[in-house]
Design a protein around this motif. Structure first.
Motif, PDB file in Angstrom:
ATOM      1  N   THR A   1      51.641  40.336  35.780  1.00  0.00           N
ATOM      2  CA  THR A   1      51.275  41.750  36.006  1.00  0.00           C
ATOM      3  C   THR A   1      50.081  42.268  35.494  1.00  0.00           C
ATOM      4  O   THR A   1      49.493  42.951  36.046  1.00  0.00           O
ATOM      5  CB  THR A   1      52.733  42.422  35.952  1.00  0.00           C
ATOM      6  N   LEU A   2      50.223  42.213  34.082  1.00  0.00           N
ATOM      7  CA  LEU A   2      48.906  42.654  33.300  1.00  0.00           C
ATOM      8  C   LEU A   2      47.607  41.931  33.704  1.00  0.00           C
ATOM      9  O   LEU A   2      46.975  42.932  34.138  1.00  0.00           O
ATOM     10  CB  LEU A   2      49.244  42.459  31.938  1.00  0.00           C
TER      11      LEU A   2
ATOM     12  N   MET B   1      49.363  29.544  44.977  1.00  0.00           N
ATOM     13  CA  MET B   1      48.342  30.394  44.607  1.00  0.00           C
ATOM     14  C   MET B   1      49.146  31.598  43.892  1.00  0.00           C
ATOM     15  O   MET B   1      50.107  31.886  44.356  1.00  0.00           O
ATOM     16  CB  MET B   1      47.422  31.020  45.525  1.00  0.00           C
ATOM     17  N   THR B   2      48.956  31.783  42.603  1.00  0.00           N
ATOM     18  CA  THR B   2      49.698  32.836  41.668  1.00  0.00           C
ATOM     19  C   THR B   2      48.919  34.076  42.101  1.00  0.00           C
ATOM     20  O   THR B   2      48.061  34.293  42.667  1.00  0.00           O
ATOM     21  CB  THR B   2      49.235  32.548  40.136  1.00  0.00           C
ATOM     22  N   ILE B   3      49.853  35.143  41.750  1.00  0.00           N
ATOM     23  CA  ILE B   3      49.413  36.485  41.804  1.00  0.00           C
ATOM     24  C   ILE B   3      48.026  36.763  41.164  1.00  0.00           C
ATOM     25  O   ILE B   3      47.148  37.598  41.727  1.00  0.00           O
ATOM     26  CB  ILE B   3      50.373  37.424  41.490  1.00  0.00           C
ATOM     27  N   VAL B   4      47.923  36.350  40.193  1.00  0.00           N
ATOM     28  CA  VAL B   4      46.742  36.359  39.150  1.00  0.00           C
ATOM     29  C   VAL B   4      45.337  35.690  39.870  1.00  0.00           C
ATOM     30  O   VAL B   4      44.548  36.041  39.945  1.00  0.00           O
ATOM     31  CB  VAL B   4      46.647  35.916  37.770  1.00  0.00           C
ATOM     32  N   ASP B   5      45.706  34.466  40.955  1.00  0.00           N
ATOM     33  CA  ASP B   5      44.771  34.058  41.496  1.00  0.00           C
ATOM     34  C   ASP B   5      44.337  34.919  42.483  1.00  0.00           C
ATOM     35  O   ASP B   5      43.211  35.061  43.044  1.00  0.00           O
ATOM     36  CB  ASP B   5      45.049  32.576  41.919  1.00  0.00           C
ATOM     37  N   ARG B   6      45.293  35.330  43.263  1.00  0.00           N
ATOM     38  CA  ARG B   6      45.224  36.392  44.439  1.00  0.00           C
ATOM     39  C   ARG B   6      44.252  37.727  43.986  1.00  0.00           C
ATOM     40  O   ARG B   6      43.407  37.949  44.782  1.00  0.00           O
ATOM     41  CB  ARG B   6      46.288  36.701  45.109  1.00  0.00           C
TER      42      ARG B   6
END
Length: 182
Positions: A46-47, A1-6
Motif C-alpha cells: 500500500t505504501l 501483476m501486483t498492485i505496485v506494478d499496476r
C-alpha cells in the motif's frame, strides 16, 4: 501483476510526460521501499503503490481542479483502486492544510483522513525527496518549497502552517524504523 506494478504503470502513463515530476515520483517510490520498515509487512505494498501514485493529479489528463491530491484521489476512486491507496493520495504530505488554504476542505473531505504509520511513511518518502529526485533533509525540502513558491501563493502559506506537524509525522516514521531494526 501486483498492485505496485499496476501503480507504477499508471504513474508512468500519467506522470512521465511531466518530466522532472516523473523523476521525483520514481525517487519517492524508491524511498518508500527504503522506509518500509516504518509500516507493517501487510502495509508495504500500500505504501509503495501510494508513493507511485501520489502525484498523478498533476497530469493534465485528470487534473480538473488543479489541486493534485484531490484530482489524483478522485481519479483513483473512479478507477476502483483500494480506498486505502486513494485516501493516502488524497491526504499525502499535508494536503489537508493546502485544501484549507484553497477553500477546498469540503471537497477533500470526500476522502477519510487517517493519521497512520503508512501516511507517516509516505510523508517521509515524499518530503525527503526533492523535485528532481535528489535526497534532501526535511528542512532542506521545506526550504526548497518555500523558495519555489512566492509568499502570497497558497502552497507557501500551507507550508508555514504544515511544516511543524509534518515534521512530527516524519519523526514518528523514523522512530518506527529504528524500533523495527532493534
Amino acid at each position: 501483476m501486483t498492485i505496485v506494478d499496476r501503480a507504477e504503470m499508471l504513474a508512468e502513463q500519467l506522470v512521465a510526460p511531466l518530466g522532472r515530476r516523473w523523476v521525483h515520483v520514481q525517487a519517492v517510490a524508491a524511498r518508500a521501499h527504503e522506509v518500509a520498515a516504518a509500516v507493517s509487512r501487510d502495509d508495504v505494498e500500500t505504501l509503495v503503490a501510494a508513493a507511485w501514485l501520489h502525484d498523478i493529479g498533476y497530469s493534465d489528463q485528470i487534473g480538473h481542479t488543479r489541486f493534485h491530491p484531490l484530482d489524483g484521489a478522485r481519479f483513483l476512486r473512479a478507477q476502483d483502486w483500494p480506498a486505502s491507496i486513494v485516501n493516502l493520495v488524497a491526504h499525502h504530505s499535508g494536503a489537508r492544510f493546502e485544501a484549507e488554504e484553497r477553500g477546498m476542505s469540503r471537497e477533500l473531505g470526500e476522502f477519510p483522513f487517517s493519521d497512520s504509520p503508512v501516511l507517516d511513511a509516505l510523508v517521509l518518502a515524499d518530503l525527503t525527496t526533492g523535485p528532481s529526485g535528489e535526497r534532501l533533509s526535511y528542512d532542506e525540502r521545506i526550504s526548497e518549497i518555500l523558495q519555489r513558491y512566492p509568499e502570497d501563493d497558497p502552497v507557501h502559506r500551507t507550508w508555514l502552517k504544515a511544516a511543524p506537524i509534518l515534521r512530527e509525522a516524519i519523526e514518528r516514521a523514523e522512530r518506527r524504523i529504528v524500533a523495527a531494526s532493534s
